[in-house]
Design an enzyme around this catalytic site. Structure first.
Site, PDB file in Angstrom:
ATOM      1  N   HIS A   1       5.640   0.185  30.803  1.00  0.00           N
ATOM      2  CA  HIS A   1       4.892   0.796  32.030  1.00  0.00           C
ATOM      3  C   HIS A   1       3.499   1.251  31.252  1.00  0.00           C
ATOM      4  CE1 HIS A   1       7.553   1.194  35.519  1.00  0.00           C
ATOM      5  NE2 HIS A   1       8.394   1.928  34.801  1.00  0.00           N
TER       6      HIS A   1
ATOM      7  N   GLU B   1       7.286  -2.259  37.413  1.00  0.00           N
ATOM      8  CA  GLU B   1       8.551  -2.318  37.191  1.00  0.00           C
ATOM      9  C   GLU B   1       9.094  -3.430  36.161  1.00  0.00           C
ATOM     10  OE1 GLU B   1      12.226  -0.169  36.365  1.00  0.00           O
ATOM     11  OE2 GLU B   1      10.107   0.539  36.886  1.00  0.00           O
TER      12      GLU B   1
ATOM     13  N   HIS C   1      11.392   1.361  27.694  1.00  0.00           N
ATOM     14  CA  HIS C   1      10.988   1.109  29.144  1.00  0.00           C
ATOM     15  C   HIS C   1       9.757   1.903  29.400  1.00  0.00           C
ATOM     16  CE1 HIS C   1      12.323   0.931  33.254  1.00  0.00           C
ATOM     17  NE2 HIS C   1      11.455   2.146  33.528  1.00  0.00           N
ATOM     18  N   GLU C   2       9.291   2.894  29.229  1.00  0.00           N
ATOM     19  CA  GLU C   2       8.280   3.562  29.491  1.00  0.00           C
ATOM     20  C   GLU C   2       7.120   3.040  28.668  1.00  0.00           C
ATOM     21  OE1 GLU C   2       8.055   5.343  31.900  1.00  0.00           O
ATOM     22  OE2 GLU C   2      10.353   5.725  32.119  1.00  0.00           O
TER      23      GLU C   2
END
Length: 508
Positions: A273, A299, A269-270
């Protein structure tokens, strides 16, 4: 002709002066970002009093530079100049910020910055001690400060609408509410059907996994996805996040010995980003052209990589052997079992960051409804724990036993980030829309994922999303990339197909 050339030269000089000022503002903001990263990752526990003052000072400097008469004069001069599309986009974005921030007194900006810096350790202790009453006075202060902030910007508007626009300026609150309501209504039916569906393999990652091994595996994940270590780093934080610029985009994750899968998905997830940040154009640094297009798009990048890639069957076919090398205890786990474990739906999960892909959005709805009522004055801070627990019981059928598991679990309100939560669901919706558009152009991406080859997907994202920075508004960017306005249809189609197949649901 000479007059035209002279005017053109004057316009060029004005824009150069303007851009230099914009870059100074950006550098102050980026310096604050490094200090905030440091506070959450490595700063000593007793560093808060000085750090709060440092951040407050930088916030004030940034505000003063942006709202100075010189900035307004440059903007006014440029609005009557002949600008190319990129220059016009920079002026549009700075003008929007200028108009909002000149409405807010500098003393209030500094007070909000200092209050949020001091709120972080208070929230952290309150969560550790399961003591909402410790955090409540700080939360009351932040709610009041943000109401005051919104009133200065637009005294006639819904204050929550004003705050939401700080995070998503080009998607209106009505659209966000419509998306959330559609997700809530349609996902509830799917989740109820899943409750009656087939059982999945849920213990593929059962066991204890040491932190050193998990960190090594997190680095393997980032290597596999193509993270640029020359412009990034991996650290741990209680609440994982990514921050930085296209030259320095850092990732944090967290490790719990009984939750290997959680650290993997959090890291992916990170990465999403950071990968977006790293894809922003180098030559746009310091201007809106080198900045991400707000939080819904940001997001969408983390959700695309976490869910459409990291929770896919071909990903686990590719990555499970790497995980086995780090943890031989996974030797008997099959890729299908890993895939099922990564997509298990837990309707009794109290923690947002540990929620599955479907129930996650009900967590967002709860936070959205509570913070909207707080800002509008329809809910007292003292009533938050009870209302929170009631909503969890109503929407998810579970009731938190502690505030640490309930209303204290997220860091966002300690940052004063009211209006942030809806962007999580908007991002998931956009992720599905972008992934569908990428497959329309590139073809089925499953073989690429199975082979650990992410160049085509990442190249498509670079071309259609990352490289544009803030050149286009959110809706313009979405339409250019996908040919359509933002719609929840692709996300709902994706989850219906995926979970219908996983759980053997005939109606899906």
């Amino acid at each position: 002709m000479a007059t035209d050339q002279a005017q053109e030269a004057a316009d060029t000089e004005t824009y150069e002066q303007f851009e230099e000022r914009v870059k100074r503002i950006a550098n102050v903001s980026n310096a604050s970002g490094v200090l905030q990263w440091d506070q959450e990752v490595v700063m000593p526990d007793e560093g808060t009093p000085a750090r709060a003052q440092q951040l407050s000072t930088l916030s004030s400097i940034s505000h003063e530079l942006l709202t100075a008469d010189e900035t307004g004069e440059l903007l006014e001069a440029l609005e009557s100049s002949e600008l190319d599309d990129e220059q016009a986009a920079v002026v549009r974005e700075v003008r929007r910020r200028y108009d909002r921030e000149t409405s807010v007194p500098g003393e209030l900006v500094a007070e909000i910055s200092e209050t949020t810096a001091n709120a972080h350790p208070v929230w952290k202790r309150a969560k550790e001690n399961d003591d909402f009453e410790t955090f409540a006075p700080v939360l009351e202060d932040l709610v009041e400060l943000k109401r005051e902030y919104a009133e200065h910007i637009d005294p006639d508007a819904d204050p929550y609408d004003v705050l939401f626009a700080d995070y998503e300026p080009y998607i209106d609150l009505e659209t966000a509410e419509r998306v959330l309501e559609r997700l809530r209504d349609e996902l509830v039916a799917l989740i109820e059907a899943i409750d009656d569906g087939a059982d999945l393999e849920t213990d593929a990652f059962a066991g204890e996994f040491d932190d050193d091994g998990q960190e090594a595996l997190a680095r393997d994940v980032l290597d596999s996805l193509g993270y640029d270590w020359d412009r990034g780093r991996l650290d741990t934080a209680p609440h994982p996040f990514s921050s930085g610029t296209q030259f320095d985009a850092r990732v944090t994750t967290r490790f719990e010995e009984d939750d290997l899968l959680g650290s993997i998905t959090s890291t992916i997830h990170e990465f999403g980003h950071a990968n977006y940040t790293l894809g922003l154009p180098d030559d746009g640094y310091g201007t809106p052209l080198g900045e991400a297009r707000d939080l819904s798009v940001h997001e969408s990048q983390s959700r695309l990589w976490e869910n459409h890639v990291g929770r896919s069957r071909p990903f686990w076919e590719q990555f499970l052997p790497i995980a086995r090398d780090r943890f031989p205890a996974l030797e008997d786990v099959t890729p299908e079992e890993a895939y099922e474990a990564a997509n298990q739906v837990y309707d009794d999960n109290l923690i947002r960051t540990e929620a599955d892909e479907l129930t996650y959005h009900l967590h967002i709805v709860i936070r959205f409804e509570i913070e909207r009522d707080l800002i509008r004055g329809d809910l007292e801070v003292s009533d938050v724990p009870e209302v929170w627990n009631d909503k969890y019981e109503e929407y998810l059928g579970v009731r938190p036993e502690t505030d640490a598991e309930g209303c204290l679990q997220d860091i966002h309100w300690s940052h004063g980030s009211f209006g942030y939560f809806p962007t999580y669901s908007l991002g998931s919706v956009l992720a599905a829309q972008l992934y569908a558009a990428a497959e329309d152009e590139l073809g089925d991406l499953e073989d690429d994922i199975r082979n650990g080859d992410f160049d085509e997907l990442n190249g498509w994202l670079r071309e259609n999303v990352h490289q544009h920075g803030k050149r286009y508004t959110t809706q313009e960017l979405i339409e250019r990339a996908t040919g359509e306005e933002l719609t929840a249809a692709y996300f709902l189609e994706y989850v219906d197909e995926k979970y219908g197949e996983l759980y053997g649901l005939e109606e899906y």
